[in-house]
Scaffold this active site. Structure first.
Site, PDB file in Angstrom:
ATOM      1  N   GLU A 281      34.158  68.164  47.465  1.00 15.18           N
ATOM      2  CA  GLU A 281      35.463  68.003  46.790  1.00 15.18           C
ATOM      3  C   GLU A 281      36.740  68.141  47.385  1.00 15.18           C
ATOM      4  O   GLU A 281      37.929  69.410  47.200  1.00 15.18           O
ATOM      5  CB  GLU A 281      35.144  69.620  45.933  1.00 15.18           C
ATOM      6  CG  GLU A 281      34.529  70.129  45.084  1.00 15.18           C
ATOM      7  CD  GLU A 281      34.358  71.422  44.312  1.00 15.18           C
ATOM      8  OE1 GLU A 281      35.367  72.815  44.913  1.00 15.18           O
ATOM      9  OE2 GLU A 281      34.030  72.066  43.536  1.00 15.18           O
ATOM     10  N   TYR A 325      54.301  77.915  52.575  1.00 14.24           N
ATOM     11  CA  TYR A 325      52.801  77.965  53.675  1.00 14.24           C
ATOM     12  C   TYR A 325      53.311  77.190  55.507  1.00 14.24           C
ATOM     13  O   TYR A 325      52.609  77.746  56.207  1.00 14.24           O
ATOM     14  CB  TYR A 325      51.986  76.862  53.345  1.00 14.24           C
ATOM     15  CG  TYR A 325      51.690  76.875  52.528  1.00 14.24           C
ATOM     16  CD1 TYR A 325      51.352  78.064  51.906  1.00 14.24           C
ATOM     17  CD2 TYR A 325      51.697  75.640  51.575  1.00 14.24           C
ATOM     18  CE1 TYR A 325      50.434  77.509  50.211  1.00 14.24           C
ATOM     19  CE2 TYR A 325      51.368  75.362  50.035  1.00 14.24           C
ATOM     20  CZ  TYR A 325      51.015  76.633  49.419  1.00 14.24           C
ATOM     21  OH  TYR A 325      50.611  76.736  48.735  1.00 14.24           O
ATOM     22  N   CYS A 352      69.870  75.966  45.711  1.00 11.79           N
ATOM     23  CA  CYS A 352      70.918  77.314  46.650  1.00 11.79           C
ATOM     24  C   CYS A 352      69.880  78.197  47.367  1.00 11.79           C
ATOM     25  O   CYS A 352      70.340  79.409  46.517  1.00 11.79           O
ATOM     26  CB  CYS A 352      71.736  77.414  45.265  1.00 11.79           C
ATOM     27  SG  CYS A 352      72.246  75.816  44.444  1.00 11.79           S
ATOM     28  N   TYR A 381      49.636  68.299  46.765  1.00 14.46           N
ATOM     29  CA  TYR A 381      50.219  70.052  46.505  1.00 14.46           C
ATOM     30  C   TYR A 381      51.665  69.679  46.793  1.00 14.46           C
ATOM     31  O   TYR A 381      52.982  70.258  47.945  1.00 14.46           O
ATOM     32  CB  TYR A 381      49.475  71.204  47.536  1.00 14.46           C
ATOM     33  CG  TYR A 381      48.211  71.023  47.732  1.00 14.46           C
ATOM     34  CD1 TYR A 381      47.341  71.318  45.927  1.00 14.46           C
ATOM     35  CD2 TYR A 381      47.551  69.850  48.282  1.00 14.46           C
ATOM     36  CE1 TYR A 381      46.358  71.515  46.559  1.00 14.46           C
ATOM     37  CE2 TYR A 381      46.249  70.600  48.730  1.00 14.46           C
ATOM     38  CZ  TYR A 381      45.722  71.584  47.403  1.00 14.46           C
ATOM     39  OH  TYR A 381      43.685  71.171  47.172  1.00 14.46           O
TER      40      TYR A 381
HETATM   41  N1  LLP Z   1      38.026  73.219  45.388  1.00  7.29           N
HETATM   42  C1  LLP Z   1      38.372  74.487  45.429  1.00  7.29           C
HETATM   43  C2  LLP Z   1      37.189  75.455  44.805  1.00  7.29           C
HETATM   44  C3  LLP Z   1      39.269  74.474  45.468  1.00  7.29           C
HETATM   45  O1  LLP Z   1      40.118  76.108  44.914  1.00  7.29           O
HETATM   46  C4  LLP Z   1      40.322  73.532  46.538  1.00  7.29           C
HETATM   47  C5  LLP Z   1      41.399  74.201  46.766  1.00  7.29           C
HETATM   48  C6  LLP Z   1      39.925  72.711  46.304  1.00  7.29           C
HETATM   49  C7  LLP Z   1      38.099  72.119  46.136  1.00  7.29           C
HETATM   50  C8  LLP Z   1      40.918  71.260  47.407  1.00  7.29           C
HETATM   51  O2  LLP Z   1      40.993  71.923  48.975  1.00  7.29           O
HETATM   52  P1  LLP Z   1      41.738  70.848  49.723  1.00  7.29           P
HETATM   53  O3  LLP Z   1      40.586  69.741  50.172  1.00  7.29           O
HETATM   54  O4  LLP Z   1      42.574  70.390  49.015  1.00  7.29           O
HETATM   55  O5  LLP Z   1      41.852  71.915  50.624  1.00  7.29           O
HETATM   56  N2  LLP Z   1      48.608  74.258  47.707  1.00  7.29           N
HETATM   57  C9  LLP Z   1      47.949  74.640  48.828  1.00  7.29           C
HETATM   58  C10 LLP Z   1      46.324  74.395  48.801  1.00  7.29           C
HETATM   59  C11 LLP Z   1      45.444  74.689  47.634  1.00  7.29           C
HETATM   60  C12 LLP Z   1      44.331  74.595  47.549  1.00  7.29           C
HETATM   61  C13 LLP Z   1      43.936  75.434  46.579  1.00  7.29           C
HETATM   62  N3  LLP Z   1      42.329  74.848  46.673  1.00  7.29           N
HETATM   63  C14 LLP Z   1      48.827  73.853  49.842  1.00  7.29           C
HETATM   64  O6  LLP Z   1      49.617  73.038  49.774  1.00  7.29           O
HETATM   65  O7  LLP Z   1      48.674  73.711  51.049  1.00  7.29           O
END
Ligand code: LLP
Length: 422
Positions: A281, A325, A352, A381
């Site tokens: 995913e 982050y 601001c 994101y």
């Molecule tokens: N599968 C599940 C169940 C997830 O919770 C996530 C991400 C993904 C797949 C995809 O993960 P990735 O391959 O993108 O790492 N907003 C944060 C990242 C939050 C990720 C949430 N879940 C950021 O900007 O770093």
């Protein structure tokens, strides 16, 4: 090469200007305005194909929370990918983009009855059970096929806010609860196809993922002896990190996907279990490096002997990752991409707050009002988490390729914001 190596595959310098997908950044900004998130079609397709080629027997789902967008979902569907959705909104977008239900997996740590019912009605491939009470509720909503999300208690090296597989996580069930959840779901007649694990995001080391596969195989063996049931599907989530700065090192998609698939086969064989279907995913590793945000430079201000601010026409409302982050980004002047850096600047937004800083210590040729600043690796994101802080409308997004640009998300207007007021 510096920042250029962090840009999408189609990035080029033409007459000293940055071009993406064969379109000059200056033309994109003039035509579509700024801030603008530009996605490179070539990079998106290449990243999708890298997963598919490294793991042809696996199912690859776009982690759509990275940027839930019809055009991107449809593009990935064309490449044979499905979608991982975590809310009703993401599910609706995936369905409307034409992602087939049999390639949709529904997540969420607090799914509403409406979300469960819609998932059942759309006959999605799988709903991932994330809590004990969801077992009954999913069955009552008419859901048929499920996975059980289990938290292995693995703590990967990433920012605390984006770790998910550790002991004490709000996601999934620890093994002592996951096992009875599998049993209960089967009693209720749900087709429990397998297990899900997602350790966290922006992981720059493959070891925790490898370790989690070994752990899952052990848990699968426990399920066999306790429940006479084994997972036919193992969804290893997303998590593969990307490079945001020149000093970052990230595993390749190919290396990561092959490592996981090989490890699953090995670990399952060691347990004497039949090899399961593997599901990935990925979110960030598909769209992150494909995106570049263009901003217009406004005020340039020398505020002390050591700090000169370069203020752009966006900021923490379109990219809150530095604040959330402590994320670091890299940038260049898109209209003067051939010029050598002559100083160190702090790129800040128009909001601001003093914390509204996009890039600290950016090496740039001396910026002036009207320059175009490009921030690399902003495809994941950013717009997905954009806000209207300070009543700032959210940016537009465009897809570029073969010398043409297409708007894939229109710019929000003040009228859009005013329409919500009563
Ligand atoms: N599968 C599940 C169940 C997830 O919770 C996530 C991400 C993904 C797949 C995809 O993960 P990735 O391959 O993108 O790492 N907003 C944060 C990242 C939050 C990720 C949430 N879940 C950021 O900007 O770093």
């Amino acid at each position: 090469m510096g920042v250029l190596e962090l840009l999408p595959d189609s990035a080029a310098i033409e007459d000293g200007e940055l071009a993406l997908g064969g379109v000059r950044a200056t033309a994109l900004a003039d035509e579509l305005g700024t801030p603008l998130v530009v996605y490179c079609e070539q990079t998106l397709r290449a990243r999708a194909r890298a997963y598919r080629e490294a793991a042809p027997a696996a199912t690859v789902l776009y982690g759509s929370k990275a940027f839930p967008n019809l055009a991107l979902l449809a593009l990935f569907a064309e490449e044979g990918l499905g979608a991982d959705v975590s809310t009703l909104g993401e599910l609706e977008l995936a369905l409307r983009a034409g992602v087939p239900g049999e390639r949709i997996v529904v997540h969420g740590n607090n799914k509403s009855d409406e979300e469960l019912r819609r998932a059942a009605e759309a006959d999605v491939w799988l709903v991932v059970l994330d809590a004990e009470d969801e077992v009954e509720r999913a069955a009552a909503a008419g859901v048929r096929r499920v996975l059980v999300r289990v938290t292995p208690g693995i703590d990967p090296d990433t920012h605390d806010a984006i770790k998910t597989g550790h002991r004490g996580s709000k996601f999934g069930l620890p093994p002592e609860q996951a096992l009875p959840a599998v049993a209960r779901a089967r009693e209720l007649g749900l087709d429990v196809q397998g297990l899900h694990v997602h350790l966290g995001s922006q992981l720059l080391d493959v070891s925790p993922a490898r370790f989690s596969v070994d752990w899952l195989a052990g848990f699968a063996a426990e399920c066999r002896s306790e429940l006479d049931w084994t997972p036919a599907v193992v969804d290893v989530g997303g998590g593969l990190g990307i490079r945001y700065t020149e000093t970052d090192a990230a595993p390749s998609i190919d290396g990561f996907a092959r490592t996981i698939v090989d490890r699953v086969e090995r670990a399952w064989t060691l347990q004497g279990l039949p090899a399961p279907k593997v599901v990935f995913e990925p979110g960030r590793s598909l769209v992150g490096e494909a995106g570049v945000t263009l901003y217009r430079v406004g005020v340039v201000k020398r505020s002390s002997d050591t700090t000169t601010y370069v203020a752009v026409d966006g900021g923490m409302s379109d990219n809150p990752r530095p604040q959330l982050y402590e994320a670091r980004f890299s940038c260049l002047l898109a209209n003067r991409a051939g010029e050598a850096a002559s100083g160190t600047y702090t790129v800040c937004g128009k909001h601001c707050e003093s914390g509204d800083v996009l890039v600290e210590r950016a090496r740039l040729p001396e910026p002036v009002r009207g320059d175009l600043l490009a921030v690399a690796a902003t495809g994941a994101y950013t717009l997905a988490m954009a806000s209207n802080y300070n009543a700032v409308p959210r940016p537009a997004a465009a897809l570029v390729g073969d010398g043409a640009a297409r708007l894939i998300r229109r710019r929000e207007t003040l009228d859009d914001l005013l329409a919500l007021e009563t």
